[in-house]
Design an enzyme around this catalytic site. Structure first.
Site, PDB file in Angstrom:
ATOM      1  N   LYS A 134    -153.959 -19.275 101.620  1.00 52.08           N
ATOM      2  CA  LYS A 134    -153.051 -20.218 102.194  1.00 52.08           C
ATOM      3  C   LYS A 134    -152.035 -19.409 103.082  1.00 52.08           C
ATOM      4  O   LYS A 134    -150.779 -18.821 102.447  1.00 52.08           O
ATOM      5  CB  LYS A 134    -152.396 -20.986 101.041  1.00 52.08           C
ATOM      6  CG  LYS A 134    -151.727 -22.425 101.096  1.00 52.08           C
ATOM      7  CD  LYS A 134    -150.864 -22.537 102.535  1.00 52.08           C
ATOM      8  CE  LYS A 134    -149.453 -22.406 101.914  1.00 52.08           C
ATOM      9  NZ  LYS A 134    -148.402 -22.332 103.095  1.00 52.08           N
ATOM     10  N   CYS A 186    -139.034  -7.865 103.453  1.00 48.42           N
ATOM     11  CA  CYS A 186    -138.555  -7.685 102.077  1.00 48.42           C
ATOM     12  C   CYS A 186    -138.185  -6.329 101.955  1.00 48.42           C
ATOM     13  O   CYS A 186    -137.431  -6.216 100.736  1.00 48.42           O
ATOM     14  CB  CYS A 186    -139.488  -8.217 101.198  1.00 48.42           C
ATOM     15  SG  CYS A 186    -140.999  -7.220 101.106  1.00 48.42           S
ATOM     16  N   PHE A 195    -144.242 -15.897 105.876  1.00 56.61           N
ATOM     17  CA  PHE A 195    -144.560 -15.912 107.374  1.00 56.61           C
ATOM     18  C   PHE A 195    -144.300 -14.526 107.878  1.00 56.61           C
ATOM     19  O   PHE A 195    -144.637 -14.373 109.288  1.00 56.61           O
ATOM     20  CB  PHE A 195    -143.312 -16.691 108.105  1.00 56.61           C
ATOM     21  CG  PHE A 195    -142.046 -16.393 107.982  1.00 56.61           C
ATOM     22  CD1 PHE A 195    -141.735 -15.380 109.044  1.00 56.61           C
ATOM     23  CD2 PHE A 195    -141.037 -16.796 107.225  1.00 56.61           C
ATOM     24  CE1 PHE A 195    -140.315 -14.891 109.262  1.00 56.61           C
ATOM     25  CE2 PHE A 195    -139.610 -16.416 107.133  1.00 56.61           C
ATOM     26  CZ  PHE A 195    -139.329 -15.271 108.311  1.00 56.61           C
ATOM     27  N   SER A 233    -140.343 -16.289  99.163  1.00 57.75           N
ATOM     28  CA  SER A 233    -138.946 -16.246  98.513  1.00 57.75           C
ATOM     29  C   SER A 233    -139.047 -16.297  97.086  1.00 57.75           C
ATOM     30  O   SER A 233    -139.726 -16.798  96.340  1.00 57.75           O
ATOM     31  CB  SER A 233    -138.227 -17.394  99.089  1.00 57.75           C
ATOM     32  OG  SER A 233    -138.543 -18.571  98.767  1.00 57.75           O
ATOM     33  N   GLU A 284    -147.427 -21.956 107.067  1.00 59.71           N
ATOM     34  CA  GLU A 284    -147.666 -22.821 107.866  1.00 59.71           C
ATOM     35  C   GLU A 284    -147.076 -22.641 109.208  1.00 59.71           C
ATOM     36  O   GLU A 284    -147.221 -23.130 110.188  1.00 59.71           O
ATOM     37  CB  GLU A 284    -147.238 -24.276 107.373  1.00 59.71           C
ATOM     38  CG  GLU A 284    -145.669 -24.328 107.094  1.00 59.71           C
ATOM     39  CD  GLU A 284    -145.135 -24.040 105.647  1.00 59.71           C
ATOM     40  OE1 GLU A 284    -145.951 -23.169 105.229  1.00 59.71           O
ATOM     41  OE2 GLU A 284    -144.553 -24.644 105.149  1.00 59.71           O
TER      42      GLU A 284
HETATM   43  P1  NAD Z   1    -141.273 -18.941 101.290  1.00 55.60           P
HETATM   44  O1  NAD Z   1    -140.895 -18.713  99.719  1.00 55.60           O
HETATM   45  O2  NAD Z   1    -140.541 -19.983 101.830  1.00 55.60           O
HETATM   46  O3  NAD Z   1    -142.775 -19.445 101.666  1.00 55.60           O
HETATM   47  C1  NAD Z   1    -143.738 -18.753 101.049  1.00 55.60           C
HETATM   48  C2  NAD Z   1    -144.999 -19.667 100.756  1.00 55.60           C
HETATM   49  O4  NAD Z   1    -144.585 -20.592  99.989  1.00 55.60           O
HETATM   50  C3  NAD Z   1    -145.369 -20.268 102.075  1.00 55.60           C
HETATM   51  O5  NAD Z   1    -147.018 -20.037 102.357  1.00 55.60           O
HETATM   52  C4  NAD Z   1    -144.913 -21.629 101.972  1.00 55.60           C
HETATM   53  O6  NAD Z   1    -145.751 -22.539 102.652  1.00 55.60           O
HETATM   54  C5  NAD Z   1    -145.002 -21.919 100.488  1.00 55.60           C
HETATM   55  N1  NAD Z   1    -143.787 -22.535  99.987  1.00 55.60           N
HETATM   56  C6  NAD Z   1    -142.564 -22.767 100.612  1.00 55.60           C
HETATM   57  N2  NAD Z   1    -141.674 -23.648 100.032  1.00 55.60           N
HETATM   58  C7  NAD Z   1    -142.612 -24.165  98.941  1.00 55.60           C
HETATM   59  C8  NAD Z   1    -142.442 -24.815  97.813  1.00 55.60           C
HETATM   60  N3  NAD Z   1    -141.058 -25.564  97.620  1.00 55.60           N
HETATM   61  N4  NAD Z   1    -143.163 -25.170  96.913  1.00 55.60           N
HETATM   62  C9  NAD Z   1    -144.374 -24.221  97.099  1.00 55.60           C
HETATM   63  N5  NAD Z   1    -144.716 -23.631  98.105  1.00 55.60           N
HETATM   64  C10 NAD Z   1    -143.715 -23.435  98.870  1.00 55.60           C
HETATM   65  O7  NAD Z   1    -141.012 -17.674 102.126  1.00 55.60           O
HETATM   66  P2  NAD Z   1    -141.061 -17.396 103.639  1.00 55.60           P
HETATM   67  O8  NAD Z   1    -139.880 -17.768 104.126  1.00 55.60           O
HETATM   68  O9  NAD Z   1    -142.431 -17.712 104.130  1.00 55.60           O
HETATM   69  O10 NAD Z   1    -140.986 -15.825 103.634  1.00 55.60           O
HETATM   70  C11 NAD Z   1    -139.717 -15.095 103.433  1.00 55.60           C
HETATM   71  C12 NAD Z   1    -139.526 -14.650 102.014  1.00 55.60           C
HETATM   72  O11 NAD Z   1    -140.622 -13.868 101.526  1.00 55.60           O
HETATM   73  C13 NAD Z   1    -138.245 -13.754 101.925  1.00 55.60           C
HETATM   74  O12 NAD Z   1    -137.696 -13.938 100.941  1.00 55.60           O
HETATM   75  C14 NAD Z   1    -138.824 -12.332 101.820  1.00 55.60           C
HETATM   76  O13 NAD Z   1    -138.200 -11.407 100.882  1.00 55.60           O
HETATM   77  C15 NAD Z   1    -139.994 -12.624 101.005  1.00 55.60           C
HETATM   78  N6  NAD Z   1    -141.151 -11.722 100.918  1.00 55.60           N
HETATM   79  C16 NAD Z   1    -141.194 -10.933  99.926  1.00 55.60           C
HETATM   80  C17 NAD Z   1    -141.972  -9.933 100.024  1.00 55.60           C
HETATM   81  C18 NAD Z   1    -142.456  -8.824  98.768  1.00 55.60           C
HETATM   82  O14 NAD Z   1    -143.328  -8.266  98.702  1.00 55.60           O
HETATM   83  N7  NAD Z   1    -141.679  -9.225  97.667  1.00 55.60           N
HETATM   84  C19 NAD Z   1    -143.004  -9.746 101.383  1.00 55.60           C
HETATM   85  C20 NAD Z   1    -142.702 -10.306 102.308  1.00 55.60           C
HETATM   86  C21 NAD Z   1    -141.804 -11.451 101.997  1.00 55.60           C
END
Ligand code: NAD
Length: 499
Positions: free
Chosen positions: A183, A291, A159, A236, A186
């Site tokens: 994808k 991140c 997000f 994450s 959401e």
């Molecule tokens: P998230 O992991 O909750 O969601 C990421 C994606 O995975 C979304 O599209 C979501 O719909 C999907 N998702 C969520 N839970 C899931 C599950 N249990 N099974 C399968 N798919 C699932 O992350 P977020 O809250 O949207 O974003 C924040 C996180 O992203 C932070 O941890 C941040 O550090 C990380 N991030 C990392 C980078 C990087 O380059 N390393 C860049 C941006 C964000």
């Protein structure tokens, strides 16, 4: 800044998937309310898509792959040039969308779009980078390597950067000839739809980029779908690990970028005029939802003067002006809990962002918004949750140590590995950091050491699962496969083991 300055449509209704260059109703039976974090106001409904939605998109993308992969790369890249012009034309709208759905300030939203365009510029340069190397390996015998697309690919994004994260993958993966299912999170689906519409306007053929909305079910279906050959994930660490394992088991090429706990080391010799504000900006920018944000500052020796400067600067950051919101109510609670737990465990709250709201009364309905003010915690220890877990909010935990060796030991012990920075005027200290830090992206007097194009983006350890970086030259490698060709154009005079 503020919701009142966002001059775009604020009711998006029931969102649809984007398949074959048109809106297609999702087969979802459940919809999630889409809210703007500024006020908590509902601005649309997001379908929680299904396996059938992914199958439909994959079928369309597979058919499109035949045509797109056989379209010359110099023609494919023209779409990217046009997209750049269109993104610049609609820059203001893109910024406003990001601000509306994500809660960033307009200045931060500007950065999200600008960085996306920078990756796009890299994408536009790809035809000049992927020409095939060839060598006459024996008389009359030539070996050549051609980079080919892998097929239908998927990009799953988080997000926190609604435009930039999709654009880490779209320009590279599509220019080299793949077709894609995107994808979006959401929580921020609007930017992705806007990008898909701009790509259509830029001349992208039907089915080359498809957007499927949803959450866990859509992600699982993407991991399992056998028509999808490669997948990138950004989010994450918990989910990155799940996706990496599941998609790899299904035979896919996977690169999964995860969360972070970035350490920034402050030396007493750092510039006291500039370091305090830079450090605080690294932690508080985008409400700490980056991140690459500094999350722990390890102060070496007596840094009291710098920390006083940080306190004064952090207190001057006005919510609703320089600091936007976090993404949702649960985030507000999670972040506040980290602060309270650290306080109970002995940390000193130097600047407290709990229960803050913007003072700017012209933002109507802000009481319902997801606000957390800039927070500085002192005397944190590495084993407190605030000292070792990703908070993803505008909170900087200060750990005090006596030597740079101790500071690096703390940095090395954390399981993540996105960024590590040092603020110092000593070259020896700087060198000590980049020789010893256990993180892929290092900063010397830079609080957010994001490599700019053409350098690739990617961390180490629990911040990344899979090989290579997502952007830059390694991004090209990830989205292509090498075809090795050995050719004998003429009958060689001299026969050897290759003849
Ligand atoms: P998230 O992991 O909750 O969601 C990421 C994606 O995975 C979304 O599209 C979501 O719909 C999907 N998702 C969520 N839970 C899931 C599950 N249990 N099974 C399968 N798919 C699932 O992350 P977020 O809250 O949207 O974003 C924040 C996180 O992203 C932070 O941890 C941040 O550090 C990380 N991030 C990392 C980078 C990087 O380059 N390393 C860049 C941006 C964000």
């Amino acid at each position: 800044m503020g919701l009142n300055n966002i001059k775009i449509q604020k009711d998006f209704g029931k969102l649809k998937n984007w398949i074959g260059n048109k809106e297609v109703e999702s087969k979802a039976t459940q919809y999630m309310d889409l809210t703007t974090p500024y006020t908590g106001e509902v601005i649309g409904q997001v379908p929680m898509g299904t396996t059938a939605d992914v199958a439909e998109a994959a079928k369309v993308a597979k058919a499109a792959f035949k045509v797109w992969s056989n379209t010359n790369i110099k023609e494919r890249v023209q779409v990217m040039f046009k997209l750049k012009a269109l993104m610049e034309r609609d820059f203001e709208e893109l910024k406003q969308l990001v601000s509306l759905e994500n809660g960033k300030t307009l200045a931060e939203a500007h950065g999200d779009v600008a960085k996306a365009i920078e990756v796009l510029e890299f994408g536009c340069s790809i035809p000049n980078k992927v020409y095939a190397p060839m060598l006459e390996v024996s008389n009359g015998i030539y070996c050549q390597v051609i980079k080919e697309p892998v097929g239908v690919v998927a990009s799953i994004v988080p997000f926190n950067f609604p435009i930039m994260c999709p654009m880490w993958t779209i320009p590279i993966a599509l220019t080299v000839g793949n077709t894609m299912i995107l994808k979006p999170s959401e929580q921020v689906p609007l930017g992705a739809i806007k990008l898909a519409k701009l790509l259509k306007e830029a001349g992208l053929p039907d089915g080359v980029l498809n957007v499927v909305h949803g959450g866990v079910d859509v992600v699982n279906a993407i991991c399992d779908n056998t028509d999808i050959k490669a997948l990138s994930f950004v989010g994450s660490t918990k989910v990155a690990k799940i996706v990496y394992g599941r998609a790899a088991m299904a035979g896919k090429r996977v690169l999964a970028l995860g969360g972070a706990k970035n350490h920034l080391i402050l030396m007493p010799d750092a510039n006291p005029e500039t370091a305090p504000s830079q450090i605080v900006d690294s932690a508080m920018g985008c409400a700490g939802q980056r991140c690459m944000a500094a999350s722990v500052m390890v102060a070496v020796g007596n840094c009291d003067k710098h920390i006083e400067g940080m306190v004064a600067y952090a207190k001057s950051i006005k919510l609703g002006e320089k600091l936007g919101t976090v993404i949702n109510k649960q985030s507000v609670e999670r972040i506040n809990n980290y602060i309270t737990a650290a306080e109970k465990m002995g940390a000193k709250v130097l600047v407290d962002g709990r229960n803050q709201k913007p003072e700017n009364s012209d933002i109507k309905g802000l009481e319902g918004g997801y606000w957390v003010g800039a927070t500085l915690l002192d005397n944190v220890s590495p084993d407190m949750p605030a000292g070792c877990e990703e908070i993803f909010g505008p909170v900087l935990s200060i750990i005090r140590v006596n030597t740079i060796e101790e500071a690096l030991k703390i940095e090395n012990n954390n399981p993540y590995g996105n960024a590590a920075s040092i603020f110092t005027t000593s070259g020896a200290n700087a060198q000590y950091l980049f020789r010893n830090a256990n993180a892929g992206m290092n900063g010397i007097n830079v609080g957010v050491p994001v490599p700019r194009e053409p350098f690739g983006f990617g961390g180490w350890n629990d911040s990344k699962f899979g090989n290579g970086d997502l952007t830059g030259d390694q991004g090209i490698d990830f989205w292509t496969q090498d075809r090795k060709i050995t050719t004998k154009f003429i009958e060689p005079q001299v026969r050897n083991w290759m003849s």
